[in-house]
Design a protein around this motif. Sequence first.
Motif, PDB file in Angstrom:
ATOM      1  N   GLU A  58      -2.972  -1.112  -6.791  1.00 22.84           N
ATOM      2  CA  GLU A  58      -4.295  -0.867  -5.677  1.00 22.84           C
ATOM      3  C   GLU A  58      -4.403  -2.143  -4.830  1.00 22.84           C
ATOM      4  O   GLU A  58      -3.995  -2.988  -5.076  1.00 22.84           O
ATOM      5  N   VAL A  59      -5.139  -1.805  -3.626  1.00 26.73           N
ATOM      6  CA  VAL A  59      -5.449  -2.762  -2.510  1.00 26.73           C
ATOM      7  C   VAL A  59      -6.124  -3.581  -3.352  1.00 26.73           C
ATOM      8  O   VAL A  59      -7.176  -3.338  -4.220  1.00 26.73           O
ATOM      9  N   GLY A  60      -5.679  -5.169  -3.271  1.00 25.95           N
ATOM     10  CA  GLY A  60      -6.834  -6.074  -3.907  1.00 25.95           C
ATOM     11  C   GLY A  60      -6.056  -6.646  -5.041  1.00 25.95           C
ATOM     12  O   GLY A  60      -6.459  -7.705  -5.742  1.00 25.95           O
ATOM     13  N   ASP A  61      -4.976  -5.798  -5.735  1.00 26.36           N
ATOM     14  CA  ASP A  61      -4.342  -6.439  -6.646  1.00 26.36           C
ATOM     15  C   ASP A  61      -3.448  -7.534  -6.330  1.00 26.36           C
ATOM     16  O   ASP A  61      -2.942  -7.968  -5.336  1.00 26.36           O
ATOM     17  N   VAL A  62      -3.275  -8.217  -7.700  1.00 24.33           N
ATOM     18  CA  VAL A  62      -2.199  -9.465  -7.458  1.00 24.33           C
ATOM     19  C   VAL A  62      -1.234  -9.102  -8.687  1.00 24.33           C
ATOM     20  O   VAL A  62      -1.733  -9.093 -10.076  1.00 24.33           O
ATOM     21  N   TRP A  63      -0.011  -9.082  -8.644  1.00 16.96           N
ATOM     22  CA  TRP A  63       1.185  -8.608  -9.633  1.00 16.96           C
ATOM     23  C   TRP A  63       1.954  -9.790  -9.916  1.00 16.96           C
ATOM     24  O   TRP A  63       2.300 -10.471  -8.813  1.00 16.96           O
ATOM     25  N   ARG A  64       2.432  -9.896 -10.903  1.00 17.40           N
ATOM     26  CA  ARG A  64       3.747 -11.069 -11.153  1.00 17.40           C
ATOM     27  C   ARG A  64       5.122 -10.319 -11.424  1.00 17.40           C
ATOM     28  O   ARG A  64       4.860  -9.522 -12.271  1.00 17.40           O
ATOM     29  N   ASP A  65       5.992 -10.678 -11.008  1.00 16.24           N
ATOM     30  CA  ASP A  65       7.423 -10.034 -11.046  1.00 16.24           C
ATOM     31  C   ASP A  65       8.077 -10.761 -12.160  1.00 16.24           C
ATOM     32  O   ASP A  65       7.439 -11.818 -12.698  1.00 16.24           O
ATOM     33  N   ARG A  66       9.126 -10.473 -12.494  1.00 14.91           N
ATOM     34  CA  ARG A  66      10.041 -11.049 -13.523  1.00 14.91           C
ATOM     35  C   ARG A  66      10.553 -12.494 -13.368  1.00 14.91           C
ATOM     36  O   ARG A  66      10.695 -13.192 -14.391  1.00 14.91           O
ATOM     37  N   GLU A  67      10.497 -12.885 -11.842  1.00 12.98           N
ATOM     38  CA  GLU A  67      10.607 -14.367 -11.810  1.00 12.98           C
ATOM     39  C   GLU A  67       9.654 -15.155 -11.533  1.00 12.98           C
ATOM     40  O   GLU A  67       9.629 -16.151 -10.839  1.00 12.98           O
ATOM     41  N   ASN A  68       8.464 -14.712 -11.943  1.00 15.54           N
ATOM     42  CA  ASN A  68       7.162 -15.467 -11.848  1.00 15.54           C
ATOM     43  C   ASN A  68       6.474 -15.506 -10.404  1.00 15.54           C
ATOM     44  O   ASN A  68       5.768 -16.244 -10.192  1.00 15.54           O
ATOM     45  N   VAL A  69       7.048 -14.515  -9.430  1.00 16.34           N
ATOM     46  CA  VAL A  69       6.673 -14.525  -8.292  1.00 16.34           C
ATOM     47  C   VAL A  69       5.330 -13.809  -8.186  1.00 16.34           C
ATOM     48  O   VAL A  69       5.315 -12.645  -8.528  1.00 16.34           O
ATOM     49  N   LEU A  70       4.106 -14.131  -7.425  1.00 14.55           N
ATOM     50  CA  LEU A  70       2.882 -13.329  -7.470  1.00 14.55           C
ATOM     51  C   LEU A  70       3.087 -12.478  -5.983  1.00 14.55           C
ATOM     52  O   LEU A  70       3.854 -12.956  -4.997  1.00 14.55           O
ATOM     53  N   TRP A  71       2.560 -11.239  -6.137  1.00 12.81           N
ATOM     54  CA  TRP A  71       2.618 -10.237  -5.169  1.00 12.81           C
ATOM     55  C   TRP A  71       1.025  -9.979  -4.832  1.00 12.81           C
ATOM     56  O   TRP A  71       0.435  -9.252  -5.805  1.00 12.81           O
ATOM     57  N   PHE A  72       0.695  -9.936  -3.508  1.00 17.09           N
ATOM     58  CA  PHE A  72      -0.525  -9.560  -3.125  1.00 17.09           C
ATOM     59  C   PHE A  72      -0.535  -8.260  -2.480  1.00 17.09           C
ATOM     60  O   PHE A  72       0.333  -8.074  -1.546  1.00 17.09           O
ATOM     61  N   ILE A  73      -1.310  -7.177  -2.805  1.00 18.52           N
ATOM     62  CA  ILE A  73      -1.592  -6.176  -2.285  1.00 18.52           C
ATOM     63  C   ILE A  73      -2.514  -5.738  -1.212  1.00 18.52           C
ATOM     64  O   ILE A  73      -3.729  -6.103  -1.672  1.00 18.52           O
ATOM     65  N   SER A  74      -2.215  -5.307  -0.076  1.00 21.25           N
ATOM     66  CA  SER A  74      -3.257  -5.272   0.909  1.00 21.25           C
ATOM     67  C   SER A  74      -2.859  -3.917   2.011  1.00 21.25           C
ATOM     68  O   SER A  74      -1.861  -3.181   1.597  1.00 21.25           O
ATOM     69  N   LEU A  75      -3.734  -3.718   2.764  1.00 18.57           N
ATOM     70  CA  LEU A  75      -3.465  -2.562   3.755  1.00 18.57           C
ATOM     71  C   LEU A  75      -3.169  -3.107   5.087  1.00 18.57           C
ATOM     72  O   LEU A  75      -3.713  -4.125   5.499  1.00 18.57           O
ATOM     73  N   ARG A  76      -2.329  -2.213   5.748  1.00 20.13           N
ATOM     74  CA  ARG A  76      -2.064  -2.722   7.202  1.00 20.13           C
ATOM     75  C   ARG A  76      -2.056  -1.372   8.050  1.00 20.13           C
ATOM     76  O   ARG A  76      -1.651  -0.238   7.360  1.00 20.13           O
ATOM     77  N   GLU A  77      -2.404  -1.251   9.327  1.00 20.27           N
ATOM     78  CA  GLU A  77      -2.348  -0.018  10.075  1.00 20.27           C
ATOM     79  C   GLU A  77      -0.867  -0.048  10.871  1.00 20.27           C
ATOM     80  O   GLU A  77      -0.405  -1.065  11.103  1.00 20.27           O
ATOM     81  N   VAL A  78      -0.436   1.178  10.810  1.00 20.43           N
ATOM     82  CA  VAL A  78       0.792   1.357  11.280  1.00 20.43           C
ATOM     83  C   VAL A  78       0.946   2.589  12.236  1.00 20.43           C
ATOM     84  O   VAL A  78      -0.018   3.487  11.839  1.00 20.43           O
ATOM     85  N   GLY A  79       1.616   2.439  13.202  1.00 21.65           N
ATOM     86  CA  GLY A  79       1.736   3.523  14.283  1.00 21.65           C
ATOM     87  C   GLY A  79       0.479   3.778  15.164  1.00 21.65           C
ATOM     88  O   GLY A  79      -0.523   3.054  15.166  1.00 21.65           O
ATOM     89  N   ASP A  80       0.591   4.605  15.985  1.00 21.03           N
ATOM     90  CA  ASP A  80      -0.522   4.852  17.300  1.00 21.03           C
ATOM     91  C   ASP A  80      -1.600   5.627  16.726  1.00 21.03           C
ATOM     92  O   ASP A  80      -2.558   5.406  17.059  1.00 21.03           O
ATOM     93  N   ASP A  81      -1.365   6.457  15.485  1.00 23.63           N
ATOM     94  CA  ASP A  81      -2.632   7.150  14.821  1.00 23.63           C
ATOM     95  C   ASP A  81      -3.305   6.248  13.869  1.00 23.63           C
ATOM     96  O   ASP A  81      -4.163   6.784  13.061  1.00 23.63           O
TER      97      ASP A  81
END
Length: 129
Positions: A58-81
């Motif tokens: 979900e947006v706002g989450d922080v996840w850790r992968d198998r190599e201990n790298v943190l991943w931040f989840i956010s939203l971005r706008e895409v396209g003209d709509d």
Amino acid sequence: MTFKPGELVDITIRQAKVIADGGVLTVTYDEQHNERIDVMRGNRVTVERVAPADWPPEVGDVWRDRENVLWFISLREVGDDFRTEKVFTPSSTRAVNRYTSYQADRLLADRGPLTLVHREHRDQDGADL
């Protein structure tokens, strides 16, 4: 290995022959029809975790992968709509290809298993608490 309700798993049964109902691990394979099966794990049965119970991110989450790298989840706008999509940003571009775009399932497949480190608590309207 123990499992939590809500986790996704792959189950492989080699040379299986159904003799009777009953078992240790109850799973559902068709939620629409509430299809369930009990699985007794053993030499010919493997159970592999596909996603943790907290999946999908979900947006706002922080996840850790198998190599201990943190991943931040956010939203971005895409396209003209002004559609929005989730963006998975690694904490270290040294460990991953910074030009690769990750969707949730690809991140899980390429970098899993993933562990939820932090989730923002939201009220029913989606506002941060």
